[in-house]
Design an enzyme around this catalytic site. Structure first.
Site, PDB file in Angstrom:
ATOM      1  N   ASP A  51       0.866  -1.182   0.000  1.00  0.00           N
ATOM      2  CA  ASP A  51       0.000   0.000   0.000  1.00  0.00           C
ATOM      3  C   ASP A  51       0.902   1.231   0.000  1.00  0.00           C
ATOM      4  O   ASP A  51       1.684   1.437   0.928  1.00  0.00           O
ATOM      5  CB  ASP A  51      -0.923  -0.035   1.228  1.00  0.00           C
ATOM      6  CG  ASP A  51      -2.143   0.857   1.062  1.00  0.00           C
ATOM      7  OD1 ASP A  51      -2.088   1.796   0.241  1.00  0.00           O
ATOM      8  OD2 ASP A  51      -3.146   0.625   1.763  1.00  0.00           O
ATOM      9  N   ASP A  66      -3.255   7.385  -3.444  1.00  0.00           N
ATOM     10  CA  ASP A  66      -3.200   6.192  -2.589  1.00  0.00           C
ATOM     11  C   ASP A  66      -3.456   4.981  -3.491  1.00  0.00           C
ATOM     12  O   ASP A  66      -4.425   4.972  -4.257  1.00  0.00           O
ATOM     13  CB  ASP A  66      -4.306   6.351  -1.530  1.00  0.00           C
ATOM     14  CG  ASP A  66      -4.268   5.320  -0.429  1.00  0.00           C
ATOM     15  OD1 ASP A  66      -3.441   4.391  -0.493  1.00  0.00           O
ATOM     16  OD2 ASP A  66      -5.099   5.441   0.505  1.00  0.00           O
ATOM     17  N   HIS A  83     -12.151   5.442   0.961  1.00  0.00           N
ATOM     18  CA  HIS A  83     -12.281   6.698   1.695  1.00  0.00           C
ATOM     19  C   HIS A  83     -12.053   7.896   0.795  1.00  0.00           C
ATOM     20  O   HIS A  83     -11.504   7.767  -0.304  1.00  0.00           O
ATOM     21  CB  HIS A  83     -11.238   6.718   2.815  1.00  0.00           C
ATOM     22  CG  HIS A  83      -9.861   6.325   2.342  1.00  0.00           C
ATOM     23  ND1 HIS A  83      -8.961   7.235   1.867  1.00  0.00           N
ATOM     24  CD2 HIS A  83      -9.265   5.110   2.205  1.00  0.00           C
ATOM     25  CE1 HIS A  83      -7.860   6.595   1.484  1.00  0.00           C
ATOM     26  NE2 HIS A  83      -8.013   5.305   1.659  1.00  0.00           N
ATOM     27  N   HIS A 100      -7.510   9.482   5.457  1.00  0.00           N
ATOM     28  CA  HIS A 100      -8.829   8.837   5.435  1.00  0.00           C
ATOM     29  C   HIS A 100      -9.872   9.861   5.829  1.00  0.00           C
ATOM     30  O   HIS A 100     -10.101  10.087   7.001  1.00  0.00           O
ATOM     31  CB  HIS A 100      -8.892   7.648   6.403  1.00  0.00           C
ATOM     32  CG  HIS A 100      -8.254   6.421   5.846  1.00  0.00           C
ATOM     33  ND1 HIS A 100      -8.441   5.176   6.386  1.00  0.00           N
ATOM     34  CD2 HIS A 100      -7.441   6.236   4.795  1.00  0.00           C
ATOM     35  CE1 HIS A 100      -7.753   4.292   5.681  1.00  0.00           C
ATOM     36  NE2 HIS A 100      -7.128   4.904   4.717  1.00  0.00           N
ATOM     37  N   GLU A 111     -10.735   0.629  -2.190  1.00  0.00           N
ATOM     38  CA  GLU A 111      -9.783  -0.433  -1.854  1.00  0.00           C
ATOM     39  C   GLU A 111     -10.437  -1.704  -1.352  1.00  0.00           C
ATOM     40  O   GLU A 111     -10.549  -1.928  -0.173  1.00  0.00           O
ATOM     41  CB  GLU A 111      -8.711   0.051  -0.882  1.00  0.00           C
ATOM     42  CG  GLU A 111      -9.169   0.791   0.340  1.00  0.00           C
ATOM     43  CD  GLU A 111      -7.965   1.244   1.191  1.00  0.00           C
ATOM     44  OE1 GLU A 111      -7.001   0.472   1.327  1.00  0.00           O
ATOM     45  OE2 GLU A 111      -8.013   2.355   1.719  1.00  0.00           O
ATOM     46  N   GLU A 135      -6.140  -1.328  -4.856  1.00  0.00           N
ATOM     47  CA  GLU A 135      -6.621   0.040  -4.585  1.00  0.00           C
ATOM     48  C   GLU A 135      -6.194   1.013  -5.673  1.00  0.00           C
ATOM     49  O   GLU A 135      -5.078   0.929  -6.183  1.00  0.00           O
ATOM     50  CB  GLU A 135      -6.058   0.537  -3.244  1.00  0.00           C
ATOM     51  CG  GLU A 135      -6.459   1.976  -2.896  1.00  0.00           C
ATOM     52  CD  GLU A 135      -5.938   2.437  -1.535  1.00  0.00           C
ATOM     53  OE1 GLU A 135      -4.925   1.882  -1.072  1.00  0.00           O
ATOM     54  OE2 GLU A 135      -6.550   3.353  -0.953  1.00  0.00           O
TER      55      GLU A 135
HETATM   56 CO    CO Z   1      -6.342   3.855   1.141  1.00  0.00          CO
END
Ligand code: CO
Length: 294
Positions: free
Chosen positions: A89, A100, A159, A167, A192, A280
């Site tokens: 991530d 992200d 998010h 987030h 995600e 994601e």
């Molecule tokens: Co994320």
């Protein structure tokens, strides 16, 4: 600047963060191989982010097997990659504007589990456009993962990506969960999906290496002040213990956490020990669809 100009500028920064992120992701794919050190890999990926003009929006997360999130190597970590399923991530920010992204590297031979989260993400992206409900996205994610014979992790979500806030609302569920909130063009969100062969739930398991500022309160001890000055540049974004170069860092961290000034992110593990895959992307919502920036 007008509101519209602000938004255009924000989107431009998100896109540039996405460009640096893609470079870092390419390095991650190259260095995450069996026998390689997780710490070395994390340092190389984070260095690449900086090389391309970004800053890590959070420490590189390398969560293995039943660990779903919030794992980053510690200083001196000697762990090497084995027969693992690793969720990578990556977060990048430019001036607080975040991109992200996550993908899963698999040395456990569970290709369908990887495909489940990837397909769920791809299908979710297809339904995203101005006016879509977060509940519709969750439904697509859940039904796709179930179709593959797995479960979504229901207490982990996508998010919003607000400036300096990794987030932010709205929550994008990974299952059908009411109607949810209506999304609008211009919104920047991260989707995600997580898939597992376990129960579909994660819980706090063990000490974390990731922290963030939780509340600004006055501190008096010189060491505490020094620590606060060192983390100032992260603002409200998460940072790694290994990023803080100071004596007695552990002690100060424990003190500030107890005072509620610093928040610790405990390691999140699948409750039944299931393997977990994740995919994601970050997107900017448009009138007719969305622009994937990662
Ligand atoms: Co994320």
């Amino acid at each position: 600047m007008s509101l519209k100009e602000d938004l255009t500028n924000a989107h431009e920064c998100h896109r540039r963060a996405g460009i640096a992120l893609k470079e870092a992701r390419a390095v991650a794919r190259e260095v995450l191989q069996p026998g390689e050190s997780l710490l070395e890999a994390a340092l190389k990926v984070e260095d690449t982010i900086r090389e391309y003009g970004g800053e890590p929006a959070f420490p590189l997360n390398l969560s293995r097997n039943d660990e779903a999130a919030h794992v980053t190597p510690a200083n001196g970590d000697t762990l090497v990659i084995g027969d693992d399923m690793i969720k990578v991530d990556i977060g990048v920010h430019i001036d607080g504007y975040i991109a992200d992204n996550a993908f899963t590297v698999d040395f456990t031979d569970h290709p369908e589990l990887i495909k489940a989260s990837e397909t769920a993400l791809a299908r979710a992206i297809k339904v995203i456009k101005d006016g879509v409900l977060t509940g519709e996205i969750g439904e697509v994610i859940e039904s796709t993962i179930v179709e593959f014979g797995y479960r979504p992790i229901r207490n982990l979500t996508g998010h919003g990506l607000e400036r300096w806030i990794q987030h932010s609302p709205p929550t994008i569920p990974n299952r059908k969960f009411g109607r949810g909130k209506k999304l609008s063009s211009g919104d920047v969100i991260a989707i995600e999906p997580f898939a597992t062969d376990g129960e579909g739930l994660v819980a706090d398991r063990g000490k974390g290496e990731i922290f963030s500022l939780s509340a600004r309160k006055p501190v008096r001890l010189p060491a505490e002040r020094k620590f606060m000055a060192l983390i100032e540049k992260y603002k409200t974004l998460p940072f790694a213990r290994r990023w803080i170069d100071m004596d007695k860092c552990d002690f100060i961290l424990a003190q500030l956490t107890r005072k509620g000034i610093i928040r610790e992110y405990p390691v999140l593990k699948e409750v039944k020990g299931g393997l977990v895959s994740q995919a994601e992307h970050s997107v900017i919502i448009t009138k007719k669809g969305c622009e994937v920036i990662t």
